[in-house]
Scaffold this motif. Structure first.
Motif, PDB file in Angstrom:
ATOM      1  N   THR A  60      -5.396  -3.115   2.792  1.00 25.32           N
ATOM      2  CA  THR A  60      -5.296  -1.436   2.306  1.00 25.32           C
ATOM      3  C   THR A  60      -4.754  -1.520   0.838  1.00 25.32           C
ATOM      4  O   THR A  60      -4.866  -2.560  -0.040  1.00 25.32           O
ATOM      5  N   THR A  61      -4.149  -0.365   0.223  1.00 25.39           N
ATOM      6  CA  THR A  61      -3.747  -0.389  -1.149  1.00 25.39           C
ATOM      7  C   THR A  61      -3.011  -1.394  -1.577  1.00 25.39           C
ATOM      8  O   THR A  61      -1.972  -1.732  -1.220  1.00 25.39           O
TER       9      THR A  61
ATOM     10  N   HIS B 255       2.088  -4.486   8.266  1.00 20.31           N
ATOM     11  CA  HIS B 255       0.856  -3.796   8.387  1.00 20.31           C
ATOM     12  C   HIS B 255      -0.093  -4.471   9.339  1.00 20.31           C
ATOM     13  O   HIS B 255      -0.561  -5.577   8.936  1.00 20.31           O
TER      14      HIS B 255
ATOM     15  N   HIS C  27       3.610   1.713  11.427  1.00 17.32           N
ATOM     16  CA  HIS C  27       2.607   3.111  11.549  1.00 17.32           C
ATOM     17  C   HIS C  27       1.575   2.657  12.567  1.00 17.32           C
ATOM     18  O   HIS C  27       0.487   2.508  12.314  1.00 17.32           O
TER      19      HIS C  27
ATOM     20  N   ALA D 121       1.990   8.533   1.392  1.00 18.17           N
ATOM     21  CA  ALA D 121       1.362   7.509   0.463  1.00 18.17           C
ATOM     22  C   ALA D 121       0.673   8.399  -0.520  1.00 18.17           C
ATOM     23  O   ALA D 121      -0.414   8.591  -0.333  1.00 18.17           O
TER      24      ALA D 121
ATOM     25  N   HIS E 169       6.220   5.434   0.717  1.00 18.99           N
ATOM     26  CA  HIS E 169       5.547   4.746  -0.587  1.00 18.99           C
ATOM     27  C   HIS E 169       6.072   5.882  -1.588  1.00 18.99           C
ATOM     28  O   HIS E 169       5.603   6.853  -1.544  1.00 18.99           O
TER      29      HIS E 169
ATOM     30  N   HIS F 135      -1.464   9.642  -3.562  1.00 12.16           N
ATOM     31  CA  HIS F 135      -2.675   9.128  -4.568  1.00 12.16           C
ATOM     32  C   HIS F 135      -2.773  10.524  -5.670  1.00 12.16           C
ATOM     33  O   HIS F 135      -2.994  11.516  -4.987  1.00 12.16           O
TER      34      HIS F 135
ATOM     35  N   CYS G 229      -6.338   7.765   5.824  1.00 15.11           N
ATOM     36  CA  CYS G 229      -5.243   6.932   5.930  1.00 15.11           C
ATOM     37  C   CYS G 229      -5.675   5.571   6.331  1.00 15.11           C
ATOM     38  O   CYS G 229      -6.718   5.541   7.209  1.00 15.11           O
ATOM     39  N   LEU G 230      -4.753   4.503   6.370  1.00 24.01           N
ATOM     40  CA  LEU G 230      -4.852   3.378   7.021  1.00 24.01           C
ATOM     41  C   LEU G 230      -3.669   2.837   7.732  1.00 24.01           C
ATOM     42  O   LEU G 230      -2.380   2.976   6.965  1.00 24.01           O
TER      43      LEU G 230
ATOM     44  N   ASN H  22       4.287  -2.159  -2.252  1.00 26.17           N
ATOM     45  CA  ASN H  22       2.770  -2.412  -2.875  1.00 26.17           C
ATOM     46  C   ASN H  22       2.465  -1.861  -4.301  1.00 26.17           C
ATOM     47  O   ASN H  22       1.702  -0.928  -4.168  1.00 26.17           O
TER      48      ASN H  22
ATOM     49  N   GLY I 279      -4.382   7.196   2.129  1.00 24.80           N
ATOM     50  CA  GLY I 279      -3.093   7.445   2.194  1.00 24.80           C
ATOM     51  C   GLY I 279      -2.700   9.199   2.393  1.00 24.80           C
ATOM     52  O   GLY I 279      -3.730   9.963   1.939  1.00 24.80           O
TER      53      GLY I 279
END
Ligand code: DOR
Ligand code: ZN
Length: 365
Positions: free
Chosen positions: A125-126, A155, A193, A271, A31, A273, A240-241, A57, A286
């Protein structure tokens, strides 16, 4: 070190090497965001990796080839002006929705720069709210992808609130992934992932032709288990996810990554943020691993005594899966003990870099 780590280590001769040359690796899942954050984070990925699969995303998401084209231009403009990152190549993806048309798939394939379509089950998720509510809405689009060999990047978590968050990947395999692969046997699929032993076994043992099924593994899931988030206080930078799982699952991921099996390859899922959105009563998911991603992977492979398996995982199997040429450029890692800096040079954005909790033992030259 526990006994499984020890047995993994024992199966490789410890090399004692101090320099490791690799074909330049690629990141098959990252990301990089947009705007000021893109400009901050992109050089970190570009410094290490030749190419990267760029997640779509954004808000709003990248759902058309035309949007992917302009996002690609913004990424190219954010590349460093000198050094290894100047030649970095973004590999674009589209965000699957309930109403993406098969024509969009054809446009994506004709573009030459779109390399996959990302499935976010809506609500996982996000920025996944515009994702897929039910794969039955996507049948003709998936058929077009299958026909055109455009991979579906998944995902893999269910969103059913009655399913425990630690079980959502395993339930996804049974409820969604296996039926999907049965209905679309010629669809190229990347299980992104992965975080569980079940996912490792599913991918490893699946009846699939070479190049039809792959899985990415992050550095953070190789290095940490779920205790990292919760022991000694709650640590939002480890959230995280899919969320970290038990140690047995981490060990399964390490075994898969170092196995030399070409279905498993590198995808950081870095990821970023802003700090304020991570350290928050409802913090974002993330881990921002991009600044030191390759060094984190080297750490995990070294700990398992498997450095000689790093190049296949990091530099070869992903490009083979996507049908792209292997890199002819190289990178060099040196053995040296060093501590990650407190935070990254992220201007006012203050993005906090993932730290594995100990010193690192390899550094990119
Ligand atoms: O931890 C995550 N962060 N997992 C995802 O699936 C999305 C990502 C993000 O975009 O922040
Ligand atoms: Zn991701």
């Amino acid at each position: 070190m526990n006994s499984l780590d020890q047995s993994i280590k024992a199966s490789f001769s410890s090399s004692g090497m101090s320099v490791l040359n690799l074909a330049r690796p690629d990141d098959w899942h990252v990301h990089v965001r947009d705007g000021a954050l893109l400009e901050t984070v992109l050089p970190h990925t570009a410094r290490q990796f030749g190419r990267a699969i760029i997640m779509p995303n954004l808000n709003p998401p990248v759902t058309t080839t035309a949007q992917a084209a302009s996002y690609r231009q913004r990424i190219l403009a954010a590349r460093p002006a000198q050094g290894p990152g100047v030649a970095f190549e973004p590999l674009m993806t589209l965000y699957l929705t309930d109403n993406m048309s098969p024509d969009e798939v054809r446009r994506a394939c004709e573009s030459g720069f779109v390399h996959g379509v990302k499935l976010y089950p809506a609500g996982t998720t996000t920025n996944s709210n515009a994702g897929v509510t039910d794969l039955r809405h996507c049948v003709v689009t998936l058929e077009a992808m299958q026909q055109n060999s455009l991979p579906l990047l998944i995902h893999g978590e269910v969103t059913d609130p009655s399913i425990d968050v630690f079980d959502r990947e395993e339930v996804f395999i049974d409820q969604v992934l296996e039926p999907l692969r049965r209905d679309f046997p010629a669809l190229k699929v990347v299980f992104e992932h992965i975080t569980t032993r079940s996912a490792v076994e599913y991918v490893r043992d699946a009846d699939a032709e070479p190049g039809m099924l792959g899985a990415t593994i992050t550095a953070h899931h190789l290095l940490l288990n779920r205790n990292a988030i919760l022991v000694g206080g709650i640590r939002p930078h480890y959230y995280c996810l899919p969320v970290f799982k038990r140690e047995t699952h981490r060990l399964a991921l390490v075994e898969a990554a170092i196995s030399g099996h070409p279905r498993f390859f590198l995808g950081t899922d870095s990821a970023p943020h802003p700090q304020s959105l991570k350290e928050n009563p409802c913090g974002c998911a993330g881990c921002y691993t991009a600044p030191h991603a390759l060094e984190l992977y080297a750490q995990a492979f070294d700990k398992a005594g498997a450095l000689r398996r790093l190049e296949g995982f990091a530099s070869f199997y992903g490009s083979d899966f996507y049908g792209l040429p292997r890199s002819t450029d190289t990178v060099t890692l040196e053995r040296t003990s060093w501590v990650l800096p407190e935070d990254v040079d992220a201007d006012s954005l203050g993005v906090v870099v993932f730290k594995p909790g100990k010193d690192l033992s390899w550094k990119l030259r």
